[in-house]
Design an enzyme around this catalytic site. Structure first.
Site, mmCIF file in Angstrom:
data_model
loop_
_atom_site.group_PDB
_atom_site.id
_atom_site.type_symbol
_atom_site.label_atom_id
_atom_site.label_comp_id
_atom_site.label_asym_id
_atom_site.label_seq_id
_atom_site.Cartn_x
_atom_site.Cartn_y
_atom_site.Cartn_z
ATOM 1 N N ARG A 131 0.924 -1.197 -0.078
ATOM 2 C CA ARG A 131 0.102 -0.085 0.015
ATOM 3 C C ARG A 131 0.843 1.238 0.013
ATOM 4 O O ARG A 131 0.522 2.088 -1.015
ATOM 5 C CB ARG A 131 -0.959 -0.115 1.270
ATOM 6 C CG ARG A 131 -1.815 -1.069 1.060
ATOM 7 C CD ARG A 131 -3.005 -1.021 2.300
ATOM 8 N NE ARG A 131 -3.970 -0.018 2.203
ATOM 9 C CZ ARG A 131 -4.917 0.190 3.043
ATOM 10 N NH1 ARG A 131 -5.340 -0.782 3.749
ATOM 11 N NH2 ARG A 131 -5.704 1.036 2.600
ATOM 12 N N HIS A 140 -8.281 -3.214 -6.701
ATOM 13 C CA HIS A 140 -7.896 -2.716 -5.530
ATOM 14 C C HIS A 140 -8.981 -2.329 -4.550
ATOM 15 O O HIS A 140 -9.528 -1.338 -4.365
ATOM 16 C CB HIS A 140 -7.225 -1.158 -5.772
ATOM 17 C CG HIS A 140 -6.402 -0.341 -4.659
ATOM 18 N ND1 HIS A 140 -5.097 -1.023 -4.390
ATOM 19 C CD2 HIS A 140 -6.751 0.236 -3.934
ATOM 20 C CE1 HIS A 140 -4.670 -0.454 -3.612
ATOM 21 N NE2 HIS A 140 -5.670 0.563 -2.956
ATOM 22 N N TYR A 193 -18.289 13.978 -11.391
ATOM 23 C CA TYR A 193 -18.071 15.370 -12.573
ATOM 24 C C TYR A 193 -16.832 15.127 -13.240
ATOM 25 O O TYR A 193 -16.811 15.800 -14.607
ATOM 26 C CB TYR A 193 -18.029 16.585 -11.742
ATOM 27 C CG TYR A 193 -19.272 16.663 -10.836
ATOM 28 C CD1 TYR A 193 -20.304 16.746 -11.346
ATOM 29 C CD2 TYR A 193 -19.199 16.877 -9.349
ATOM 30 C CE1 TYR A 193 -21.461 16.837 -10.570
ATOM 31 C CE2 TYR A 193 -20.260 16.936 -8.686
ATOM 32 C CZ TYR A 193 -21.424 17.031 -9.237
ATOM 33 O OH TYR A 193 -22.576 16.927 -8.443
#
Length: 748
Positions: free
Chosen positions: A32, A78, A122
């Protein structure tokens, strides 16, 4: 029951916890938080880029919604939440954070001033051209290993076949368990030059490498001012880089100047720009930068522009040095080039990073050209079979017409088996028995179309065969010759540098330490005012005189002092808090002021003020300390002139507290008053002088549950009165006793 007991593992609890924690830590480190040294990417970045590649969101195709990219990445590769994936995607698209953005963002992806990106529903994104070509270009050539994803329904690359040292070019920041990585970004062209130099000369020295890589190249520009420290930082992989913003002084009409900040330190990104502006405003408010009359942030898409307007004849350079000393205009970037290498975290020097990158490039090139060679050898085999077939095409047609099945034809072409096939002549059968095509060649012959027998097509096949032979020779040369492979890698790097290289943005130099000459304030007399709510301020003496009546009635503490002095605050807990008068806001009489808690360590919820006095008067005084348990002592005021903001002004016994502190100048006698109405009057000289760290001596013998409530200070001219249960008592009429006696009980 027996089988159940057999499954119980008896072990030490601490061992289980230790193993579990180590497993967790390594999972965070490797899976990670830390980048892989080979491609310089964290797992979330690698998976996001690979998912975009798989979805076909290429640089020359339309943008796709980030929500689609994030959802697909989370579902396939993931499974750690959408926010971490979207944040990684946003950072890879921000030009002010990455020296080489890997994602082409469309929409609001945040700003250099710390504004966050718009929601993923968006914004849109697609791969940058360099990412597609340099990071993902050879995935189809078996250059890296693929591993199963978390649920073993998909395959993902263990590492991306990146052609440039991305760990250096884009840098990296990450917090793991017990370790942190912080690598600064560098200039692509310089890094490529260093890699080429090391490939050509593996024994190149660190000093020679530094001729190619001058130092970090931050996207925000700025100036690195400790050039001489860089060789040691790159040699060890750790250290501190000092960076400054770029500052210009612009001349205005009337002899005025203004300071303009056009580049900021990389560490000032985001909310720290706002903090910088607040810090400058604080310097102005505290009169440390009184020559600054206006601050404005005129930054735009074109770049940073923070303007500080100055008074006429202001010392601009001295103010710039003040900003370097007191704000983040000069800051430190901590370098710790930690990355995952061979499955474990390792701190890398510059040489280590480049060596690992070069090894990785040779591994990629070996696998790539071995794959290409195998493809060319397969092509060669088929081409040779088709050319040979064209020479005996009539015989092959005869075999086809005389056979009953495709299997029969294949057996004849591969092994020369003619049994069951009708031939026109014995000679044809004899020729057919001599055929020895490979299985791949036989399949190609059977799939060959008749138009391939046209003369031009045969000629094209011959040319194609020649090209294949050349490719085979070239690939074998690359695979068998180190220099040839090195030449290919260098050529590819040169092409990347030519197309994507940019000029250096950060200046590297050795700069002198910023020296700020603080102007000594003109020493003047001011009046310190503090109301019963603890709000403090200072005003001019003339302002106080005009408002004396209101000031005395509205404020609990009124002191005349110098503007260079300190205010000493003594509390019932035996502490002394010190406040510098310049730190107390100076202004108009009706200004509210600042809570005294904000100016020192005084805590109004835990302690009460006993005495407030300026340090100059305290130094020349002898202070009497009296506590609730009747302890007394005299202390020289000079003991309270200390640099610390908070000290223990006296030592208290358990459960005791300070009741009274006063200057003993002119005081001849003391009258102690207890809660139960006992009064004791005695000579002040009976109280000994002690150090501030002493408890003192007993002033009065107290009865059970009685405490010292007040101390009355009597001089030669003062009669002195006290009030006990609404009865006025003349202190001078009390019998003079001795210290450490019980005193006289007052009858009410």
């Amino acid at each position: 029951m027996e089988s159940l007991e057999q499954n119980i593992i008896r072990t030490e609890y601490s061992d289980v916890m230790q193993k579990s924690y180590i497993d967790y830590a390594m999972s965070v480190i490797v899976s990670r938080a830390l980048p892989d040294i080979r491609d310089g990417l964290k797992p979330v970045q690698r998976r996001t880029l690979y998912d975009m590649y798989e979805l076909g969101i290429r640089y020359d195709r339309p943008y796709r919604k980030c929500a689609r990219i994030v959802g697909d990445t989370m579902g396939k590769y993931h499974p750690h939440g959408d926010s971490s994936i979207y944040e990684a995607l946003v950072v890879m698209a921000q030009e002010f954070k990455k020296g080489l953005p890997l994602v082409d963002g469309h929409g609001n992806f945040g700003s250099i001033e710390g504004d966050g990106a718009a929601a993923m529903r968006y914004t849109e994104a697609r791969l940058q051209k360099i990412t597609q070509e340099t990071f993902l270009g050879d995935l189809d050539k078996n250059v890296v290993d693929f591993l199963p994803n978390f649920d073993e329904t998909e395959k993902e690359p263990e590492v991306l076949p990146v052609r440039i040292p991305n760990f250096l070019v884009n840098g990296s920041e990450g917090i793991a368990v017990g370790m942190v990585t912080s690598a600064p970004p560098h200039n692509l062209g310089e890094v490529v030059d260093a890699v080429q130099a090391m490939i050509k000369n593996s024994k190149i020295t660190d000093e020679e490498l530094m001729q190619y890589i001058q130092g970090p190249d931050f996207p925000t520009g700025g100036i690195v001012v400790n050039k001489d420290d860089l060789p040691q930082i790159y040699k060890t992989g750790t250290g501190k880089i000092k960076i400054r913003g770029k500052v210009e002084v612009e001349q205005l009409k009337g002899g005025k100047e203004r300071i303009v900040i056009t580049e900021i330190p990389y560490t000032m990104l985001g909310a720290n720009i706002g903090k910088f502006l607040n810090d400058v405003a604080s310097l102005v408010e505290t009169k440390k930068a009184s020559d600054i009359v206006d601050i404005s942030n005129q930054s735009s898409k074109e770049g940073i522009r923070i303007v500080l307007e100055l008074k006429k004849n202001a010392d601009a350079q001295n103010l710039i040095n003040l900003l370097y000393k007191k704000t983040r205009l000069e800051d430190t970037f901590s370098v710790n080039m930690l990355a995952v290498c061979d499955g474990k975290p390792e701190t890398m020097s510059l040489r280590n990073v480049l060596e690992h990158h070069i090894d990785f490039q040779f591994e990629l090139a070996t696998r790539k050209y071995r794959t290409l060679l195998n493809k060319e050898l397969s092509k060669k085999e088929i081409q040779e079979g088709l050319i040979k077939a064209c020479d005996v095409i009539d015989l092959i047609i005869e075999i086809l017409r005389g056979s009953k099945s495709q299997k029969q034809v294949k057996a004849c072409l591969i092994n020369g088996e003619t049994e069951g096939i009708k031939f026109k002549s014995k000679e044809s059968e004899k020729l057919a028995a001599a055929l020895r095509f490979t299985e791949a060649q036989a399949t190609a012959i059977l799939e060959m179309r008749l138009y391939k027998l046209i003369g031009l097509e045969i000629e094209a096949l011959m040319k194609e065969h020649e090209a294949t032979l050349k490719n085979i020779a070239r690939y074998e040369d690359i695979l068998n010759n180190y220099r040839s492979m090195a030449k290919v890698i260098i050529k590819e790097l040169e092409a990347v540098k030519k197309e994507y290289g940019t000029p250096r943005r950060t200046v590297i130099e050795n700069a002198a330490e910023a020296v700020y000459e603080e102007k000594k304030p003109v020493e003047t007399e001011v009046v310190f005012l503090m109301d019963r709510f603890g709000y403090a301020k200072t005003v001019d003496v003339s302002v106080y005189e005009r408002n004396r009546e209101a000031a005395d009635s509205e404020n609990k503490y009124v002191l005349t002092c110098m503007n260079t002095d300190k205010i000493c605050i003594f509390t019932d807990t035996g502490k002394q808090h010190t406040v510098k008068v310049p730190d107390v806001p100076y202004g108009k009489f009706r200004d509210k002021g600042t809570p005294i808690d904000n100016l020192c360590n005084y805590d109004s919820a835990q302690e009460k003020i006993v005495l407030v006095e300026c340090l100059q008067r305290v130094k020349g005084a002898v202070l009497l300390f009296a506590t609730a348990q009747g302890m007394l002592k005299q202390v020289e005021g000079s003991e309270f002139d200390v640099a610390k903001r908070t000290i223990a002004a006296t030592k208290l016994q358990e459960g005791d507290e300070v009741v009274s502190i006063a200057d003993m100048k002119g005081i001849e006698q003391l009258a102690l008053q207890t809660r139960q109405g006992f009064f004791l009057r005695f000579q002040a000289e009976e109280v000994p002088y002690k150090k501030k760290g002493a408890v003192g001596v007993r002033g009065i013998r107290l009865g059970e549950e009685d405490v010292l409530e007040a101390v009355h200070y009597l001089d030669a001219s003062c009669e002195g009165t006290a009030v006990y249960k609404e009865k006025e008592i003349c202190l001078k009429r009390l019998r003079i006793g001795k210290r450490d006696t019980k005193g006289t009980k007052t009858r009410v």
